[in-house]
Design a protein around this motif. Sequence first.
Motif, PDB file in Angstrom:
ATOM      1  N   VAL A   1       0.957  -1.080   0.038  1.00 26.42           N
ATOM      2  CA  VAL A   1       0.049   0.022   0.130  1.00 26.42           C
ATOM      3  C   VAL A   1       0.852   1.306  -0.106  1.00 26.42           C
ATOM      4  O   VAL A   1       1.694   1.295   0.774  1.00 26.42           O
ATOM      5  CB  VAL A   1      -1.075   0.137   0.955  1.00 26.42           C
ATOM      6  N   GLU A   2       0.608   2.130  -1.093  1.00 30.27           N
ATOM      7  CA  GLU A   2       1.275   3.557  -0.899  1.00 30.27           C
ATOM      8  C   GLU A   2       0.371   4.458  -0.301  1.00 30.27           C
ATOM      9  O   GLU A   2      -0.846   4.499  -0.978  1.00 30.27           O
ATOM     10  CB  GLU A   2       1.514   3.848  -2.342  1.00 30.27           C
ATOM     11  N   ALA A   3       0.707   5.273   0.516  1.00 32.52           N
ATOM     12  CA  ALA A   3      -0.091   6.054   1.328  1.00 32.52           C
ATOM     13  C   ALA A   3       0.537   7.112   2.014  1.00 32.52           C
ATOM     14  O   ALA A   3       1.520   6.866   2.654  1.00 32.52           O
ATOM     15  CB  ALA A   3      -1.352   5.448   2.065  1.00 32.52           C
ATOM     16  N   ASP A   4      -0.165   8.465   1.971  1.00 28.53           N
ATOM     17  CA  ASP A   4       0.526   9.521   3.166  1.00 28.53           C
ATOM     18  C   ASP A   4      -0.298   9.342   4.299  1.00 28.53           C
ATOM     19  O   ASP A   4       0.094  10.197   5.403  1.00 28.53           O
ATOM     20  CB  ASP A   4       0.175  10.772   2.474  1.00 28.53           C
ATOM     21  N   GLY A   5      -1.427   8.453   4.397  1.00 30.91           N
ATOM     22  CA  GLY A   5      -1.884   8.315   5.577  1.00 30.91           C
ATOM     23  C   GLY A   5      -2.788   7.082   5.543  1.00 30.91           C
ATOM     24  O   GLY A   5      -3.268   6.724   4.623  1.00 30.91           O
ATOM     25  N   VAL A   6      -3.156   6.703   6.933  1.00 29.66           N
ATOM     26  CA  VAL A   6      -3.956   5.425   7.071  1.00 29.66           C
ATOM     27  C   VAL A   6      -5.267   5.609   8.042  1.00 29.66           C
ATOM     28  O   VAL A   6      -4.991   6.229   9.178  1.00 29.66           O
ATOM     29  CB  VAL A   6      -3.218   4.333   7.360  1.00 29.66           C
ATOM     30  N   VAL A   7      -6.205   5.084   7.373  1.00 26.05           N
ATOM     31  CA  VAL A   7      -7.166   5.038   8.496  1.00 26.05           C
ATOM     32  C   VAL A   7      -7.886   3.625   8.945  1.00 26.05           C
ATOM     33  O   VAL A   7      -7.992   2.970   7.748  1.00 26.05           O
ATOM     34  CB  VAL A   7      -8.673   5.925   8.042  1.00 26.05           C
ATOM     35  N   LEU A   8      -7.838   3.345  10.123  1.00 22.10           N
ATOM     36  CA  LEU A   8      -8.234   1.841  10.446  1.00 22.10           C
ATOM     37  C   LEU A   8      -9.700   2.053  10.826  1.00 22.10           C
ATOM     38  O   LEU A   8     -10.063   2.585  11.786  1.00 22.10           O
ATOM     39  CB  LEU A   8      -7.440   1.384  11.812  1.00 22.10           C
TER      40      LEU A   8
ATOM     41  N   SER B   1      -4.122  -5.160  10.164  1.00 21.94           N
ATOM     42  CA  SER B   1      -4.403  -3.817  10.562  1.00 21.94           C
ATOM     43  C   SER B   1      -3.360  -3.347  11.452  1.00 21.94           C
ATOM     44  O   SER B   1      -2.994  -2.067  11.297  1.00 21.94           O
ATOM     45  CB  SER B   1      -5.941  -3.535  11.028  1.00 21.94           C
ATOM     46  N   ALA B   2      -3.037  -4.131  12.514  1.00 24.00           N
ATOM     47  CA  ALA B   2      -1.969  -3.530  13.585  1.00 24.00           C
ATOM     48  C   ALA B   2      -0.579  -3.442  12.933  1.00 24.00           C
ATOM     49  O   ALA B   2       0.178  -2.592  13.236  1.00 24.00           O
ATOM     50  CB  ALA B   2      -1.839  -4.631  14.632  1.00 24.00           C
ATOM     51  N   ASP B   3      -0.450  -4.045  11.903  1.00 25.24           N
ATOM     52  CA  ASP B   3       0.992  -3.935  10.852  1.00 25.24           C
ATOM     53  C   ASP B   3       1.115  -2.638  10.416  1.00 25.24           C
ATOM     54  O   ASP B   3       2.041  -1.815  10.166  1.00 25.24           O
ATOM     55  CB  ASP B   3       1.023  -4.667   9.704  1.00 25.24           C
ATOM     56  N   TYR B   4       0.083  -1.753  10.188  1.00 26.94           N
ATOM     57  CA  TYR B   4       0.142  -0.447   9.567  1.00 26.94           C
ATOM     58  C   TYR B   4       0.616   0.350  10.635  1.00 26.94           C
ATOM     59  O   TYR B   4       0.803   1.526  10.412  1.00 26.94           O
ATOM     60  CB  TYR B   4      -1.382   0.003   9.244  1.00 26.94           C
ATOM     61  N   LEU B   5       0.614   0.117  12.018  1.00 29.41           N
ATOM     62  CA  LEU B   5       1.164   1.130  13.094  1.00 29.41           C
ATOM     63  C   LEU B   5       2.326   1.511  12.890  1.00 29.41           C
ATOM     64  O   LEU B   5       3.081   2.175  13.471  1.00 29.41           O
ATOM     65  CB  LEU B   5       0.616   0.389  14.372  1.00 29.41           C
TER      66      LEU B   5
ATOM     67  N   VAL C   1       3.620   6.848   8.460  1.00 28.87           N
ATOM     68  CA  VAL C   1       2.631   7.859   8.039  1.00 28.87           C
ATOM     69  C   VAL C   1       1.425   8.144   9.215  1.00 28.87           C
ATOM     70  O   VAL C   1       1.521   6.957  10.011  1.00 28.87           O
ATOM     71  CB  VAL C   1       1.922   7.535   6.921  1.00 28.87           C
ATOM     72  N   PRO C   2       0.894   9.049   9.338  1.00 30.82           N
ATOM     73  CA  PRO C   2      -0.148   9.385  10.260  1.00 30.82           C
ATOM     74  C   PRO C   2      -0.981   7.975  10.346  1.00 30.82           C
ATOM     75  O   PRO C   2      -1.648   7.682   9.116  1.00 30.82           O
ATOM     76  CB  PRO C   2      -1.047  10.611  10.083  1.00 30.82           C
ATOM     77  N   VAL C   3      -1.846   7.497  11.379  1.00 32.00           N
ATOM     78  CA  VAL C   3      -2.705   6.714  11.434  1.00 32.00           C
ATOM     79  C   VAL C   3      -3.657   6.988  12.396  1.00 32.00           C
ATOM     80  O   VAL C   3      -3.551   7.629  13.446  1.00 32.00           O
ATOM     81  CB  VAL C   3      -2.197   5.358  11.786  1.00 32.00           C
ATOM     82  N   PHE C   4      -5.079   6.812  11.760  1.00 35.18           N
ATOM     83  CA  PHE C   4      -6.409   7.485  12.685  1.00 35.18           C
ATOM     84  C   PHE C   4      -7.309   6.184  12.440  1.00 35.18           C
ATOM     85  O   PHE C   4      -7.666   5.634  11.853  1.00 35.18           O
ATOM     86  CB  PHE C   4      -6.762   8.460  11.575  1.00 35.18           C
ATOM     87  N   GLY C   5      -7.387   5.643  13.925  1.00 29.46           N
ATOM     88  CA  GLY C   5      -8.350   4.671  14.327  1.00 29.46           C
ATOM     89  C   GLY C   5      -9.709   5.200  14.404  1.00 29.46           C
ATOM     90  O   GLY C   5      -9.826   5.790  15.537  1.00 29.46           O
ATOM     91  N   ILE C   6     -10.571   4.706  14.094  1.00 31.86           N
ATOM     92  CA  ILE C   6     -12.123   4.844  14.282  1.00 31.86           C
ATOM     93  C   ILE C   6     -13.000   3.708  15.121  1.00 31.86           C
ATOM     94  O   ILE C   6     -12.900   2.713  14.307  1.00 31.86           O
ATOM     95  CB  ILE C   6     -12.859   5.286  12.906  1.00 31.86           C
ATOM     96  N   CYS C   7     -13.293   3.800  16.057  1.00 28.86           N
ATOM     97  CA  CYS C   7     -13.950   2.902  16.819  1.00 28.86           C
ATOM     98  C   CYS C   7     -13.358   1.624  16.889  1.00 28.86           C
ATOM     99  O   CYS C   7     -12.012   1.783  17.795  1.00 28.86           O
ATOM    100  CB  CYS C   7     -15.400   2.706  16.474  1.00 28.86           C
ATOM    101  N   LEU C   8     -13.623   0.683  16.342  1.00 28.33           N
ATOM    102  CA  LEU C   8     -12.630  -0.400  16.519  1.00 28.33           C
ATOM    103  C   LEU C   8     -11.406  -0.216  16.012  1.00 28.33           C
ATOM    104  O   LEU C   8     -10.386  -0.796  16.694  1.00 28.33           O
ATOM    105  CB  LEU C   8     -13.193  -1.573  15.665  1.00 28.33           C
ATOM    106  N   GLY C   9     -11.085   0.712  15.289  1.00 23.79           N
ATOM    107  CA  GLY C   9      -9.691   1.133  14.898  1.00 23.79           C
ATOM    108  C   GLY C   9      -9.095   1.829  15.927  1.00 23.79           C
ATOM    109  O   GLY C   9      -7.709   1.345  16.222  1.00 23.79           O
ATOM    110  N   MET C  10      -9.578   2.424  16.874  1.00 29.81           N
ATOM    111  CA  MET C  10      -8.826   3.040  17.916  1.00 29.81           C
ATOM    112  C   MET C  10      -8.561   2.022  18.907  1.00 29.81           C
ATOM    113  O   MET C  10      -7.675   1.657  19.675  1.00 29.81           O
ATOM    114  CB  MET C  10      -9.898   4.106  18.653  1.00 29.81           C
ATOM    115  N   GLN C  11      -9.476   1.012  19.087  1.00 31.47           N
ATOM    116  CA  GLN C  11      -9.261  -0.280  20.131  1.00 31.47           C
ATOM    117  C   GLN C  11      -8.243  -0.957  19.661  1.00 31.47           C
ATOM    118  O   GLN C  11      -7.270  -1.558  20.636  1.00 31.47           O
ATOM    119  CB  GLN C  11     -10.722  -0.868  20.192  1.00 31.47           C
TER     120      GLN C  11
END
Length: 182
Positions: A40-47, A59-63, A67-77
């Motif tokens: 994946v090529e990206a400047d940021g990632v949303v989980l 998903s945890a490998d993206y941490l 690049v900035p990572v933004f977790g939403i609900c389960l993504g934050m958990q």
Amino acid sequence: MTRIVVVDNHGQFTHLEGRALRDVGVETAIVDNETPPAEVEADGVVLSGGPDMDRTGHSADYLDRDVPVFGICLGMQLIANALGGRVGSGDYGGYADVTVEILDDADPLVGSLAPETRVWASHADEVVEVPEGFTRTAKSDVCGVEAMSDPDRDLYGVQWHPEVAHTERGQEVFENFVSLCE
């Protein structure tokens, strides 16, 4: 053009996360959570959100991406769980309209929403202890950790769903995240 990838954790609102990002004017792709980060090529990632921590694939490998990572609900958990925080059952399950108090008006993700905002959230599970290096940046009467941030590692999360119409100023949260990715 800034490119942000949404990692799909099988959430019912994942497509809305992609749309919210496109509406901000960034290139967006939704990828299955079984996709290895190296592909994946990206400047940021949303989980994205999703139904179950056991179905989060890579998903945890993206941490580990730079690049900035933004977790939403389960993504934050998932972020909290992967980095030594603690996730537990919430006292209030199901979706509901919640008033969230912003605890840090300088926070780059949610600070602009201070002093409070109304959101659409689910609290069946929630972060009950933030990982080392994170700051709790929002709370509510039903959840002690509505948002958390670690700006040094560019990792951010919210318990609520900024992508749904029921959340006031949700688009602003996405705009704030995009500014972190530019």
